[in-house]
Design a protein around this motif. Structure first.
Motif, mmCIF file in Angstrom:
data_model
loop_
_atom_site.group_PDB
_atom_site.id
_atom_site.type_symbol
_atom_site.label_atom_id
_atom_site.label_comp_id
_atom_site.label_asym_id
_atom_site.label_seq_id
_atom_site.Cartn_x
_atom_site.Cartn_y
_atom_site.Cartn_z
ATOM 1 N N LEU A 236 40.490 43.690 42.071
ATOM 2 C CA LEU A 236 40.679 43.438 43.503
ATOM 3 C C LEU A 236 39.606 44.151 44.329
ATOM 4 O O LEU A 236 39.071 43.586 45.293
ATOM 5 N N ALA A 237 39.287 45.373 43.943
ATOM 6 C CA ALA A 237 38.254 46.120 44.680
ATOM 7 C C ALA A 237 36.923 45.389 44.606
ATOM 8 O O ALA A 237 36.206 45.247 45.604
ATOM 9 N N THR A 238 36.616 44.905 43.442
ATOM 10 C CA THR A 238 35.345 44.203 43.262
ATOM 11 C C THR A 238 35.333 42.896 44.046
ATOM 12 O O THR A 238 34.361 42.548 44.717
ATOM 13 N N PRO B 81 32.481 47.271 51.688
ATOM 14 C CA PRO B 81 31.967 48.332 50.821
ATOM 15 C C PRO B 81 32.544 48.223 49.410
ATOM 16 O O PRO B 81 33.598 47.613 49.215
ATOM 17 N N VAL B 82 31.855 48.801 48.464
ATOM 18 C CA VAL B 82 32.433 48.887 47.120
ATOM 19 C C VAL B 82 33.447 50.036 47.167
ATOM 20 O O VAL B 82 33.086 51.202 47.059
ATOM 21 N N PHE B 83 34.673 49.673 47.377
ATOM 22 C CA PHE B 83 35.691 50.701 47.572
ATOM 23 C C PHE B 83 35.867 51.525 46.297
ATOM 24 O O PHE B 83 35.838 50.987 45.192
ATOM 25 N N ALA C 248 32.798 38.694 40.148
ATOM 26 C CA ALA C 248 33.887 39.664 40.106
ATOM 27 C C ALA C 248 34.584 39.607 38.758
ATOM 28 O O ALA C 248 34.956 40.618 38.188
ATOM 29 N N ARG C 249 34.698 38.407 38.240
ATOM 30 C CA ARG C 249 35.355 38.280 36.938
ATOM 31 C C ARG C 249 34.516 38.911 35.842
ATOM 32 O O ARG C 249 35.009 39.568 34.952
ATOM 33 N N LEU C 250 33.221 38.663 35.936
ATOM 34 C CA LEU C 250 32.331 39.245 34.948
ATOM 35 C C LEU C 250 32.439 40.761 34.983
ATOM 36 O O LEU C 250 32.570 41.430 33.961
ATOM 37 N N LEU C 251 32.399 41.277 36.174
ATOM 38 C CA LEU C 251 32.465 42.716 36.307
ATOM 39 C C LEU C 251 33.796 43.235 35.810
ATOM 40 O O LEU C 251 33.893 44.266 35.164
ATOM 41 N N GLN C 252 34.813 42.478 36.118
ATOM 42 C CA GLN C 252 36.145 42.885 35.687
ATOM 43 C C GLN C 252 36.178 42.990 34.170
ATOM 44 O O GLN C 252 36.726 43.919 33.608
ATOM 45 N N ARG C 253 35.524 42.049 33.537
ATOM 46 C CA ARG C 253 35.457 42.096 32.090
ATOM 47 C C ARG C 253 34.758 43.394 31.658
ATOM 48 O O ARG C 253 35.224 44.119 30.791
ATOM 49 N N GLY C 254 33.622 43.663 32.309
ATOM 50 C CA GLY C 254 32.906 44.884 31.962
ATOM 51 C C GLY C 254 33.774 46.104 32.180
ATOM 52 O O GLY C 254 33.851 46.988 31.334
ATOM 53 N N ALA C 255 34.450 46.120 33.301
ATOM 54 C CA ALA C 255 35.263 47.287 33.630
ATOM 55 C C ALA C 255 36.378 47.462 32.612
ATOM 56 O O ALA C 255 36.691 48.563 32.190
ATOM 57 N N ARG C 256 36.959 46.363 32.219
ATOM 58 C CA ARG C 256 38.044 46.477 31.238
ATOM 59 C C ARG C 256 37.540 47.052 29.939
ATOM 60 O O ARG C 256 38.149 47.882 29.322
ATOM 61 N N GLN C 257 36.381 46.567 29.520
ATOM 62 C CA GLN C 257 35.877 47.067 28.260
ATOM 63 C C GLN C 257 35.551 48.544 28.368
ATOM 64 O O GLN C 257 35.727 49.297 27.437
ATOM 65 N N LEU C 258 35.074 48.910 29.531
ATOM 66 C CA LEU C 258 34.695 50.300 29.693
ATOM 67 C C LEU C 258 35.884 51.212 29.856
ATOM 68 O O LEU C 258 35.825 52.380 29.542
ATOM 69 N N ALA D 215 40.498 47.990 53.753
ATOM 70 C CA ALA D 215 40.967 46.628 53.467
ATOM 71 C C ALA D 215 42.373 46.727 52.897
ATOM 72 O O ALA D 215 42.618 47.458 51.934
ATOM 73 N N SER D 216 43.282 45.989 53.493
ATOM 74 C CA SER D 216 44.701 46.117 53.153
ATOM 75 C C SER D 216 45.231 44.775 52.647
ATOM 76 O O SER D 216 45.206 43.777 53.365
#
Ligand code: AKG
Ligand code: FE2
Length: 352
Positions: free
Chosen positions: A187-189, A198-200, A67-77, A232-233
């Motif tokens: 958080l979603a990831t 699911p991938v919300f 999730a952290r890795l993806l978060q990094r990717g998402a931030r860059q994107l 998911a809440s």
């Protein structure tokens, strides 16, 4: 290597992506990250996923690391949709420490009249280690964008922020907002990877300034969610009581005080058969923020979801959306017999 990862911890924009090859992608987590990567890279480009593939020997020591890795990717994107590999991400701010203390979400299924009425879980301390950090980001960076949604032409007392495609909420449209805040993305990831949810692709954030602000009885049955949605809440800040009642009844069937850092999952036929609410509570003086993650039709990831004329393709089958031991044969009993679960460390949501 573990120490190195831990040193990077979550307090780096580079997450737990170290060059030492200490990760190992496998199975469902990798698939979920791929899905999430496509989602958060805008559906087409899949840059974050390419980065995963382009790093042989690297990958995910754990789902959280992923999730952290993806978060990094998402931030860059997020900056402007351009991959900025090798450059400092523009969103240079420590991310909250997102860790699970217990991966199990206890779920019970209540059956009545041979129908599964609902399926849900409650994890009281999913995010308690970092709820204050998350609250600070919500207040400092997201709250200013909150607005009063109108229902039947009247503004609601509660302020909301929406991330996701255009959505019909309480009968009124909310405009699409693709400008995801990195906190919400991560958080979603995290939900998807850690809890096999699911991938919300959508998130509604409610700000309850204090106990004078409520959300009235309703079901999350918007057409965009399809039948039997999984929602998911996450609750952060002041604890508030969350109630459920069968549709057509005024008797509260189940209540749960939602602690800061808790995760509540509603799934199965919950929305078809129950309404839920957070009622006014004058004793509560502090802010509570609630984030509900949803999967809406418009933002689905086409290549990953079956196309069917029969069912909304954005909805995963109930039983595959949460891995847990299901306790089948509970029956619905009157509200007066129902325990309050708030003092249990890992409360089990059930109607018994
Ligand atoms: O604040 C909560 O816990 C509930 C929020 C909710 O029901 C909603 O946003 O639809
Ligand atoms: Fe709701």
């Amino acid at each position: 290597l573990l120490a190195l990862c831990d040193d990077f911890g979550c307090f780096s924009d580079f997450g737990c992506f170290c060059d030492s090859g200490c990760f190992d992608v496998s199975g469902g987590s990798a698939a979920r990250l791929g899905q999430a990567a496509r989602r958060f890279s805008g559906g087409g480009g899949s840059v974050a996923q390419l980065r995963l593939q382009a790093a042989p020997g690297f990958a995910l020591r754990s789902a959280t690391g992923g999730a952290r890795l993806l978060q990094r990717g998402a931030r860059q994107l997020t900056a402007d949709g351009v991959d900025q590999e090798g450059e400092q991400p523009r969103f240079c701010r420590p991310c909250p420490q997102i860790r699970t203390t217990n991966h199990a979400v206890s779920v019970k299924r209540a059956t009545a009249r041979n129908t599964t009425w609902y399926l849900k879980g409650y994890h009281s301390s999913a995010l308690t280690k970092c709820d204050n950090q998350i609250l600070k980001i919500l207040v400092d960076e997201i709250q200013a964008k909150a607005f009063h949604h109108h229902t039947n032409g009247r503004p609601e007392a509660r302020k909301i922020v929406w991330f996701g495609p255009e959505y019909t909420y309480g009968g009124t449209k909310i405009s699409a907002n693709d400008n995801w805040h990195p906190l919400v993305t991560s958080l979603a990831t995290w939900l998807s990877v850690e809890y096999q949810l699911p991938v919300f692709n959508s998130c509604l954030i409610n700000f309850y300034k204090d106990g004078s602000i409520n959300i009235p009885w309703h079901s999350d049955d918007e057409v965009e969610l399809g039948p039997n949605p999984t929602i998911a809440s996450i609750s952060i800040g002041a604890a508030r009581d969350f109630h459920m009642r069968p549709k057509g009844s005024t008797n509260i069937a189940w209540s749960q005080r939602l602690a800061s850092g808790s995760l509540l999952i509603m799934s199965g036929a919950t929305q078809s058969h129950f309404q839920h609410a957070v009622l006014k509570d004058p004793k509560v003086k502090d802010l509570r923020v609630n984030l509900t993650f949803r999967l809406t039709r418009d933002g689905r990831i086409p290549e990953d979801l079956p196309v069917s004329d029969q069912a909304n393709p954005c909805v995963l089958p109930v039983d595959s959306s949460i891995t847990c031991d299901l306790d089948d044969e509970d029956s619905i009993k009157p509200a007066s017999n129902l325990p309050r679960l708030s003092n249990q460390a890992h409360a089990i949501s059930s109607l018994n």
